[in-house]
Design an enzyme around this catalytic site. Structure first.
Site, PDB file in Angstrom:
ATOM      1  N   LYS A   1       0.860  -1.377   0.092  1.00  0.00           N
ATOM      2  CA  LYS A   1      -0.006   0.116  -0.113  1.00  0.00           C
ATOM      3  C   LYS A   1       0.859   1.209  -0.011  1.00  0.00           C
ATOM      4  O   LYS A   1       1.957   1.315   0.436  1.00  0.00           O
ATOM      5  CB  LYS A   1      -0.966  -0.065   1.262  1.00  0.00           C
ATOM      6  CG  LYS A   1      -0.179   0.211   2.571  1.00  0.00           C
ATOM      7  CD  LYS A   1       0.003   1.589   2.988  1.00  0.00           C
ATOM      8  CE  LYS A   1       0.882   1.383   4.173  1.00  0.00           C
ATOM      9  NZ  LYS A   1       1.809   2.756   4.703  1.00  0.00           N
TER      10      LYS A   1
ATOM     11  N   ASP B   1      -2.129  -1.880  10.756  1.00  0.00           N
ATOM     12  CA  ASP B   1      -2.636  -1.723   9.188  1.00  0.00           C
ATOM     13  C   ASP B   1      -3.022  -3.146   8.787  1.00  0.00           C
ATOM     14  O   ASP B   1      -3.387  -3.142   7.523  1.00  0.00           O
ATOM     15  CB  ASP B   1      -1.322  -1.732   8.186  1.00  0.00           C
ATOM     16  CG  ASP B   1      -0.772  -0.187   8.429  1.00  0.00           C
ATOM     17  OD1 ASP B   1      -1.599   0.825   8.803  1.00  0.00           O
ATOM     18  OD2 ASP B   1       0.232   0.160   8.062  1.00  0.00           O
TER      19      ASP B   1
HETATM   20  P1  ATP Z   1       4.470  -0.273   7.603  1.00  0.00           P
HETATM   21  O1  ATP Z   1       4.181   0.629   6.482  1.00  0.00           O
HETATM   22  O2  ATP Z   1       3.381  -1.216   8.086  1.00  0.00           O
HETATM   23  O3  ATP Z   1       5.105   0.612   8.665  1.00  0.00           O
HETATM   24  P2  ATP Z   1       6.995  -1.364   6.631  1.00  0.00           P
HETATM   25  O4  ATP Z   1       6.690  -1.296   5.200  1.00  0.00           O
HETATM   26  O5  ATP Z   1       7.661  -0.027   7.353  1.00  0.00           O
HETATM   27  O6  ATP Z   1       5.437  -1.649   7.218  1.00  0.00           O
HETATM   28  P3  ATP Z   1       7.766  -4.151   6.771  1.00  0.00           P
HETATM   29  O7  ATP Z   1       8.282  -4.441   5.447  1.00  0.00           O
HETATM   30  O8  ATP Z   1       6.353  -4.331   7.239  1.00  0.00           O
HETATM   31  O9  ATP Z   1       7.751  -2.643   7.285  1.00  0.00           O
HETATM   32  O10 ATP Z   1       8.695  -4.572   8.102  1.00  0.00           O
HETATM   33  C1  ATP Z   1       9.200  -3.958   9.052  1.00  0.00           C
HETATM   34  C2  ATP Z   1      10.022  -5.011  10.186  1.00  0.00           C
HETATM   35  O11 ATP Z   1       9.121  -5.921  10.345  1.00  0.00           O
HETATM   36  C3  ATP Z   1      11.248  -5.258   9.457  1.00  0.00           C
HETATM   37  O12 ATP Z   1      12.298  -4.925  10.126  1.00  0.00           O
HETATM   38  C4  ATP Z   1      11.072  -6.990   9.202  1.00  0.00           C
HETATM   39  O13 ATP Z   1      12.415  -7.620   9.574  1.00  0.00           O
HETATM   40  C5  ATP Z   1      10.216  -7.246  10.014  1.00  0.00           C
HETATM   41  N1  ATP Z   1       8.989  -8.294   9.476  1.00  0.00           N
HETATM   42  C6  ATP Z   1       8.566  -9.407  10.161  1.00  0.00           C
HETATM   43  N2  ATP Z   1       7.753 -10.041   9.335  1.00  0.00           N
HETATM   44  C7  ATP Z   1       7.889  -9.617   8.069  1.00  0.00           C
HETATM   45  C8  ATP Z   1       7.400  -9.758   6.680  1.00  0.00           C
HETATM   46  N3  ATP Z   1       6.744 -10.758   6.482  1.00  0.00           N
HETATM   47  N4  ATP Z   1       7.848  -8.972   5.785  1.00  0.00           N
HETATM   48  C9  ATP Z   1       8.371  -8.037   5.978  1.00  0.00           C
HETATM   49  N5  ATP Z   1       8.959  -7.477   7.026  1.00  0.00           N
HETATM   50  C10 ATP Z   1       8.666  -8.430   8.280  1.00  0.00           C
END
Ligand code: ATP
Length: 286
Positions: free
Chosen positions: A11, A137
């Site tokens: 998203k 989210d």
């Molecule tokens: P948001 O937009 O909800 O803040 P994000 O894109 O910033 O999410 P994610 O990619 O969801 O961040 O990952 C944040 C942390 O979660 C990472 O440091 C990662 O190690 C951990 N994590 C755990 N499971 C997953 C997964 N399936 N995919 C990605 N990251 C994951």
């Protein structure tokens, strides 16, 4: 059924406002979520042995209980009393820690997939009620599309999809922690708030220019102040013809909205040439 395939879409936020910090530490948000055509694939297969097994092509990610997929699967299977086993294979494409809800979307896709694989008959609302315990989210990611998200992210109102456009999403090679960004946001000191109500009206009117005029994300005050590359990417996007550009979520991914595919491709090339981002996508909303 022995196996199920699910797509976990990323998203972006075309508007993100934070209204206040609640006494329990959660932030009350008012944001507009939009699915984009960048996705992870999940394959869920029944196993003869009980347990939850995760494998992925991405070496950065944990495959044990720290992975949101395992946590979501464990929560749902416990709630539904499922003692069978499942192997989940994740093909990762969504940039990690990018502000694109990759982990939340994977968790949501795992819940949808398990619901089908084990014939749980769980209504969407039940998956969302469980999912929010793991991440604000996740309720949105269970359904996706264009949504107004309020409360801590659990109050969702469907909105009309934006008119067709070309998008460039660029994630610079920096690590931004969501906790750092929210921790350094001083809501009471914010001078400007994005016009989320106006954005809802622009979506209802099907006005791409109305949408582009109202892009806004209060979290930029923290992330862009710390990392100048965010504004540099936005500048390149605009100079290459973007109608407007914004950081998504807590960052650091920046997206630009283009009416012309060639301009979007040229912007992606310019960002790559200037080495402003390591992961760059030319994409669309879905
Ligand atoms: P948001 O937009 O909800 O803040 P994000 O894109 O910033 O999410 P994610 O990619 O969801 O961040 O990952 C944040 C942390 O979660 C990472 O440091 C990662 O190690 C951990 N994590 C755990 N499971 C997953 C997964 N399936 N995919 C990605 N990251 C994951």
């Amino acid at each position: 059924m022995q196996s199920v395939q699910e797509r976990a879409y990323a998203k972006i936020n075309i508007g993100l406002d934070v209204l206040r910090r609640r006494p329990d530490g959660y932030h009350e948000v008012k944001m507009i979520m939009q699915t984009v055509d960048i996705y992870d694939d999940l394959l869920l297969e029944k196993t003869s042995a009980p347990g939850i097994y995760l494998q992925t092509d991405n070496e950065e990610l944990p495959t044990g209980q720290d992975n949101l997929i395992c946590r979501a699967a464990a929560l749902l299977m416990k709630e539904k009393g499922i003692s069978e086993g499942v192997k989940i294979t994740l093909t990762k494409r969504i940039p990690i820690a990018a502000g694109m809800a990759g982990g939340s979307s994977d968790a949501a896709a795992a819940m949808r997939g398990l619901n089908a694989l084990f014939d749980m008959g769980c209504p969407v609302e039940e998956l969302q009620r469980l999912g929010v315990k793991l991440g604000a989210d996740i309720p949105y990611c269970i359904v996706g599309g264009t949504m107004l998200s309020e409360g801590i992210g659990e109050m969702l109102t469907p909105l009309p999809a934006p008119p067709d456009a070309h998008l460039v999403a660029a994630k610079p090679d920096i690590n931004v922690s969501t906790a750092f960004v929210y921790g350094n946001l001083h809501v009471e000191r914010l001078k400007d708030h994005p016009d989320i109500d106006g954005m809802v009206q622009a979506l209802s009117a099907g006005s791409l220019s109305g949408i582009c005029d109202r892009l806004g994300n209060v979290l930029e005050t923290v992330t862009a102040a710390e990392y100048p590359v965010i504004e540099e990417i936005k500048d390149v996007m605009r100079s290459q013809g973007a109608q407007n550009a914004l950081m998504s979520g807590s960052g650091p991914t920046v997206f630009g909205i283009f009416t012309d595919r060639k301009q979007a491709e040229a912007a992606a090339e310019a960002i790559e040439k200037h080495k402003l981002a390591g992961q760059i996508f030319v994409t669309k909303w879905v």
